[in-house]
Design an enzyme around this catalytic site. Sequence first.
Site, PDB file in Angstrom:
ATOM      1  N   HIS A 179      84.098  -8.072  18.723  1.00 54.42           N
ATOM      2  CA  HIS A 179      84.707  -7.809  17.415  1.00 54.42           C
ATOM      3  C   HIS A 179      83.972  -8.545  16.298  1.00 54.42           C
ATOM      4  CE1 HIS A 179      88.840  -5.924  18.528  1.00 54.42           C
ATOM      5  NE2 HIS A 179      87.857  -5.452  19.249  1.00 54.42           N
TER       6      HIS A 179
ATOM      7  N   ARG B 116      86.028 -10.354  24.156  1.00 53.46           N
ATOM      8  CA  ARG B 116      86.363  -9.385  23.104  1.00 53.46           C
ATOM      9  C   ARG B 116      86.073  -9.936  21.707  1.00 53.46           C
ATOM     10  NH1 ARG B 116      91.944  -7.152  21.109  1.00 53.46           N
ATOM     11  NH2 ARG B 116      91.389  -5.032  20.470  1.00 53.46           N
TER      12      ARG B 116
ATOM     13  N   ASN C 171      92.751  -6.107  15.227  1.00 50.63           N
ATOM     14  CA  ASN C 171      92.839  -7.519  15.595  1.00 50.63           C
ATOM     15  C   ASN C 171      94.235  -8.121  15.500  1.00 50.63           C
ATOM     16  OD1 ASN C 171      90.087  -7.847  16.164  1.00 50.63           O
ATOM     17  ND2 ASN C 171      89.575  -8.257  14.018  1.00 50.63           N
TER      18      ASN C 171
ATOM     19  N   HIS D 104      86.297  -3.614  30.043  1.00 45.10           N
ATOM     20  CA  HIS D 104      87.722  -3.399  30.328  1.00 45.10           C
ATOM     21  C   HIS D 104      88.031  -3.516  31.823  1.00 45.10           C
ATOM     22  CE1 HIS D 104      88.442  -1.116  26.255  1.00 45.10           C
ATOM     23  NE2 HIS D 104      88.168  -2.397  26.103  1.00 45.10           N
TER      24      HIS D 104
HETATM   25  C1  HEM Z   1      84.469   1.559  23.461  1.00 46.54           C
HETATM   26  C2  HEM Z   1      85.378   1.343  22.561  1.00 46.54           C
HETATM   27  C3  HEM Z   1      86.481   0.330  22.735  1.00 46.54           C
HETATM   28  C4  HEM Z   1      87.781   0.510  22.413  1.00 46.54           C
HETATM   29  C5  HEM Z   1      88.402   1.756  21.808  1.00 46.54           C
HETATM   30  C6  HEM Z   1      88.480  -0.692  22.761  1.00 46.54           C
HETATM   31  C7  HEM Z   1      89.837  -0.915  22.556  1.00 46.54           C
HETATM   32  C8  HEM Z   1      90.544  -1.952  23.088  1.00 46.54           C
HETATM   33  C9  HEM Z   1      91.958  -2.106  22.987  1.00 46.54           C
HETATM   34  C10 HEM Z   1      92.906  -1.183  22.221  1.00 46.54           C
HETATM   35  C11 HEM Z   1      92.299  -3.208  23.689  1.00 46.54           C
HETATM   36  C12 HEM Z   1      93.712  -3.772  23.889  1.00 46.54           C
HETATM   37  C13 HEM Z   1      94.051  -4.711  22.766  1.00 46.54           C
HETATM   38  C14 HEM Z   1      95.517  -5.105  22.787  1.00 46.54           C
HETATM   39  O1  HEM Z   1      96.319  -4.420  23.424  1.00 46.54           O
HETATM   40  O2  HEM Z   1      95.869  -6.113  22.149  1.00 46.54           O
HETATM   41  C15 HEM Z   1      91.096  -3.767  24.224  1.00 46.54           C
HETATM   42  C16 HEM Z   1      91.038  -4.891  25.005  1.00 46.54           C
HETATM   43  C17 HEM Z   1      89.861  -5.466  25.428  1.00 46.54           C
HETATM   44  N1  HEM Z   1      88.590  -5.068  25.084  1.00 46.54           N
HETATM   45 FE1  HEM Z   1      88.088  -3.299  24.255  1.00 46.54          FE
HETATM   46  N2  HEM Z   1      87.606  -1.578  23.295  1.00 46.54           N
HETATM   47  C18 HEM Z   1      86.366  -1.010  23.291  1.00 46.54           C
HETATM   48  C19 HEM Z   1      85.183  -1.611  23.681  1.00 46.54           C
HETATM   49  C20 HEM Z   1      85.089  -2.907  24.135  1.00 46.54           C
HETATM   50  C21 HEM Z   1      83.863  -3.649  24.274  1.00 46.54           C
HETATM   51  C22 HEM Z   1      82.477  -3.127  23.875  1.00 46.54           C
HETATM   52  C23 HEM Z   1      84.183  -4.868  24.773  1.00 46.54           C
HETATM   53  C24 HEM Z   1      83.296  -6.034  25.093  1.00 46.54           C
HETATM   54  C25 HEM Z   1      82.029  -5.949  25.392  1.00 46.54           C
HETATM   55  C26 HEM Z   1      85.618  -4.873  24.964  1.00 46.54           C
HETATM   56  C27 HEM Z   1      86.332  -5.898  25.514  1.00 46.54           C
HETATM   57  C28 HEM Z   1      87.700  -5.916  25.665  1.00 46.54           C
HETATM   58  C29 HEM Z   1      88.411  -6.887  26.459  1.00 46.54           C
HETATM   59  C30 HEM Z   1      87.786  -7.945  27.332  1.00 46.54           C
HETATM   60  C31 HEM Z   1      89.773  -6.614  26.290  1.00 46.54           C
HETATM   61  C32 HEM Z   1      90.962  -7.409  26.860  1.00 46.54           C
HETATM   62  C33 HEM Z   1      91.285  -8.528  25.862  1.00 46.54           C
HETATM   63  C34 HEM Z   1      92.401  -9.455  26.280  1.00 46.54           C
HETATM   64  O3  HEM Z   1      92.972  -9.306  27.362  1.00 46.54           O
HETATM   65  O4  HEM Z   1      92.724 -10.352  25.468  1.00 46.54           O
HETATM   66  N3  HEM Z   1      86.135  -3.692  24.534  1.00 46.54           N
HETATM   67  N4  HEM Z   1      90.032  -2.999  23.836  1.00 46.54           N
END
Ligand code: HEM
Length: 332
Positions: free
Chosen positions: A70, A66, A95, A194
């Site tokens: 970002h 992530r 973030n 995800h």
């Molecule tokens: C398409 C639009 C996207 C939205 C709206 C989005 C939103 C989010 C949100 C809200 C979270 C949870 C954060 C938290 O609760 O602290 C999350 C987690 C995550 N996102 Fe996304 N995301 C998107 C796209 C992506 C992309 C493009 C990637 C990587 C290529 C990605 C990788 C991740 C990963 C791996 C997590 C888990 C992080 C962790 O467990 O520390 N996301 N995302």
Amino acid sequence: MLKTMKSSSCSTCFPWLVTMSLCLIARSQLTADFYSTSCPNLFSVVRRQVFSAVKTESRMAASLLRLHFHDCFVNGCDASVLLDGNDGEKFAFPNINSARGFEVVDAIKTAVEGTCSGVVSCADILAIAARDSVVLSGAPSWKVLLGRRDGLVANQTGANTNLPGPNESIGIIAAKFAAVGLNLTDVVSLSGAHTIGSAKCAVFSHRLFNFSGTNAPDKTLLDPAMVSDLQARCPVNGDGNKTTALDRNSVDLFDNHYFKNLVNGKGLLESDQFLYSSDEAVSTTRSLVEVYSNNQQLFLNDFVTSMVKMGNTSPLTGSSGEVRKNCRVVNS
Ligand code: HEM
Ligand SMILES: *[C@@H]1O[C@H](CO)[C@@H](O)[C@H](O)[C@H]1NC(C)=O
Ligand SMILES: *[C@@H]1O[C@H](CO)[C@@H](O)[C@H](O)[C@H]1NC(C)=O
Ligand SMILES: *[C@@H]1O[C@H](CO)[C@@H](O)[C@H](O)[C@H]1NC(C)=O
Ligand SMILES: *[C@@H]1O[C@H](CO)[C@@H](O)[C@H](O)[C@H]1NC(C)=O
Ligand SMILES: *[C@@H]1O[C@H](CO)[C@@H](O)[C@H](O)[C@H]1NC(C)=O
């Protein structure tokens, strides 16, 4: 935007003069062998650090992946997300209390500096660490393109405006991806990230209860058993920082189950479920979600293509920017 699939074939076609002009047009500034002489042990040093961090905490693979995302969406892939300071991107809404893994990046950087000092950028470390994290989670590997340099400024406003939010529509999210040269295929394939990691109650709990005011109840399909389970986990006025798996089937495995979840109404974030269930999805993303849910190989191939594409977002190259000594601060 740089066409990386073409550029990766450029290195092989270079000796053939007949294709050379084609190559020059499409040529990316980033290359897979950028550090092959200046830091020959780079990949093994990074992999060892990522391995050790993920062994300590499996979620770290998701967190590192992530961070690269970002980073790339704000001022390009320039490690701006890593900069400390009150005006840093770390304190932007998407973030704060959410982006993590900064200490692991420090450890990787220290190890890299130990083997070749002052050579490898923090932006490239993020790209390699993201790849290694995906591979450690069970996906096939790919060649990371390198040669990015580190930016001199963080952009908190940029982080607030460019990064997608969990309650945003496909249209809004697609526009944010388009702003960095990524299309609808990339939106769907990259959302497959995800399949690993977690989200906190605060980012999806508006889907669970009927609040009045701006937090309208979620109109998209959400599996009833999953709703009751999540209601217990994330009660009204509960701890918004409590986390749960984005892919309840296999939180640490990089597979296509994220897409199977969407087809079954089990996407955790509203923005996830929108890709399959919203009205907009019918003419945009729904069919590709279905395809990926039935074809893991295609998902993994497309994910890699999109990751390389994302990693090519406005890189600083040549003498632009710098190679930071400490990923948290610009060099003095
Ligand atoms: C398409 C639009 C996207 C939205 C709206 C989005 C939103 C989010 C949100 C809200 C979270 C949870 C954060 C938290 O609760 O602290 C999350 C987690 C995550 N996102 Fe996304 N995301 C998107 C796209 C992506 C992309 C493009 C990637 C990587 C290529 C990605 C990788 C991740 C990963 C791996 C997590 C888990 C992080 C962790 O467990 O520390 N996301 N995302
Ligand atoms: C910050 O990001 C915004 C949105 O991408 C951009 O318009 C602006 O120029 C950036 N500012 C700096 C100082 O890089
Ligand atoms: C998303 O949620 C935020 C905060 O809860 C709210 O301000 C914003 O209007 C919502 N956006 C959409 C598109 O629903
Ligand atoms: C998105 O871009 C890729 C090339 O990077 C291309 O193969 C694909 O067809 C495009 N998809 C859409 C929906 O435009
Ligand atoms: C929200 O309210 C509507 C109408 O009152 C109801 O049908 C729906 O089941 C409620 N949703 C949740 C998640 O409680
Ligand atoms: C999460 O924890 C941080 C600091 O530990 C706190 O400032 C923040 O308000 C909490 N967020 C939620 C949604 O409970």
